[in-house]
Design an enzyme around this catalytic site. Structure first.
Site, mmCIF file in Angstrom:
data_model
loop_
_atom_site.group_PDB
_atom_site.id
_atom_site.type_symbol
_atom_site.label_atom_id
_atom_site.label_comp_id
_atom_site.label_asym_id
_atom_site.label_seq_id
_atom_site.Cartn_x
_atom_site.Cartn_y
_atom_site.Cartn_z
ATOM 1 N N SER A 20 12.387 -45.922 63.323
ATOM 2 C CA SER A 20 12.414 -46.160 61.878
ATOM 3 C C SER A 20 11.406 -47.217 61.429
ATOM 4 O O SER A 20 10.746 -47.037 60.392
ATOM 5 C CB SER A 20 13.821 -46.549 61.438
ATOM 6 N N THR A 65 22.396 -46.822 61.770
ATOM 7 C CA THR A 65 22.584 -45.791 62.775
ATOM 8 C C THR A 65 23.863 -46.114 63.543
ATOM 9 O O THR A 65 24.624 -47.007 63.160
ATOM 10 C CB THR A 65 21.338 -45.692 63.686
ATOM 11 N N LYS A 69 27.802 -46.225 60.813
ATOM 12 C CA LYS A 69 27.791 -45.362 59.633
ATOM 13 C C LYS A 69 29.134 -45.305 58.902
ATOM 14 O O LYS A 69 29.162 -45.083 57.688
ATOM 15 C CB LYS A 69 27.329 -43.957 60.012
ATOM 16 N N GLY A 129 29.426 -28.838 67.702
ATOM 17 C CA GLY A 129 29.862 -30.223 67.673
ATOM 18 C C GLY A 129 30.655 -30.518 66.421
ATOM 19 O O GLY A 129 30.572 -29.792 65.420
ATOM 20 N N ALA A 130 31.449 -31.600 66.478
ATOM 21 C CA ALA A 130 32.326 -31.922 65.352
ATOM 22 C C ALA A 130 32.358 -33.421 65.068
ATOM 23 O O ALA A 130 33.348 -33.940 64.552
ATOM 24 C CB ALA A 130 33.741 -31.413 65.631
ATOM 25 N N GLY A 131 31.267 -34.122 65.380
ATOM 26 C CA GLY A 131 31.197 -35.561 65.142
ATOM 27 C C GLY A 131 30.590 -35.889 63.796
ATOM 28 O O GLY A 131 30.610 -35.090 62.859
ATOM 29 N N ARG A 154 34.011 -28.750 71.700
ATOM 30 C CA ARG A 154 34.746 -28.745 72.961
ATOM 31 C C ARG A 154 36.202 -29.120 72.755
ATOM 32 O O ARG A 154 37.067 -28.695 73.514
ATOM 33 C CB ARG A 154 34.077 -29.704 73.959
ATOM 34 N N TYR A 219 15.901 -35.202 69.672
ATOM 35 C CA TYR A 219 14.437 -35.180 69.744
ATOM 36 C C TYR A 219 13.901 -35.847 71.001
ATOM 37 O O TYR A 219 12.689 -35.924 71.191
ATOM 38 C CB TYR A 219 13.794 -35.808 68.499
ATOM 39 N N GLY A 240 15.296 -32.991 65.538
ATOM 40 C CA GLY A 240 15.805 -34.263 65.065
ATOM 41 C C GLY A 240 14.715 -35.148 64.494
ATOM 42 O O GLY A 240 14.983 -35.986 63.623
#
Length: 275
Positions: A20, A65, A69, A129-131, A154, A219, A240
């Protein structure tokens, strides 16, 4: 133009790997914001409230990050609707009265890069994914007017936790079992939000349709096995890094109030990756 000293930074833990500063400082230089600087600060969740409270008036904004968050919402005086809906903010913007405004530029960033890849209204979407990134993907799917979103994870209970988020966003969410993940990759858009290595076995299991857009939020390393297999099948690929740039553009404009020099920021990011 010459400006009085203004500061911004990316916060997280660990943070030394962050690109960043490269992106934002290149933007300041290209926009002629000579008084602006952007740094990286290592900060854990418990440290964020005191750190934010101690910042002087020269601080214009913060990028956030992992793992900050969610806790970022608690230090803000006001939270944007999209950040509230997904329960996470990656951006804190200093208001004239000294308070902080929490926003989430990951969501419009995803919308930007997916639209650029040709995704249009009515698409079917599969999220791996589910985060936290999956939550942003749900919000992006809502803004893209997706027809249906299948979330494959998962842990089934992790998908269940997204159901209230989907209802708030007005998204038709269909849970999917990880064992059948390869079958769900037949969607118009596949968004992989899982950690490095988790989706690698799927690379040899999916029969890709060339019309599918794959967005892999990773990435490093790049390409992932999943992205390489999809690209070999003729799919359009979003990485990403594309999201990293797009969300930074949104932050830059909120921090500075001027249009982002996107080309210069992109070139700096590419050079840093090559180096």
């Amino acid at each position: 133009m010459t400006e009085s000293a203004r500061r911004a930074a990316v916060l997280g833990k660990p943070i030394g790997h962050s690109l960043s500063p490269v992106i934002h400082n290149a933007g300041y230089a290209a926009a002629g914001l000579t008084g602006w600087s952007y740094t990286a600060i290592e900060c854990a969740e418990a440290e964020l409230p005191n750190l934010v409270a101690g910042l002087g008036a020269e601080w214009a904004g913060l990028s956030l990050t992992m793992p900050l968050k969610e806790v970022a919402l608690a230090v803000a005086g006001e939270v944007s609707p999209v950040a509230a809906a997904v329960g996470a903010a990656n951006t804190l913007v200093r208001r004239p009265d000294g308070s902080w405004y929490a926003d989430n530029t990951d969501v419009p960033g995803m919308v930007t890069v997916l639209r650029a890849a040709g995704v249009s209204a009515g698409a079917t979407v599969t999220v791996l994914g589910a985060g936290g990134t999956a939550r942003a993907a749900l919000a992006a799917a809502a803004q893209l007017d997706a027809k249906r979103v299948t979330v494959v994870a998962r842990r089934p209970e992790a998908v269940d936790e997204l159901l209230p988020v989907a209802r708030t966003l007005g998204v038709a969410l269909v849970p999917g079992a990880w064992a059948g993940a390869a079958e769900h990759a037949s969607a118009d858009v596949v968004i992989s939000t899982v950690p490095k290595g988790v989706a690698d076995p799927l690379a040899g299991q999916v029969t890709w349709a060339p019309s599918t857009v794959l967005f892999d939020a990773l990435y490093d390393p790049w390409p992932t096995p999943l992205a390489a297999a999809a690209e070999a099948a003729g799919c359009r690929i979003v990485s990403g890094l594309d999201l990293l740039l797009a969300q930074a553009v949104g932050q830059f404009e909120q921090f500075t109030g001027v249009p982002a020099p996107v080309s210069a920021m992109r070139d700096a990011l590419r050079s840093a990756r090559t180096a």
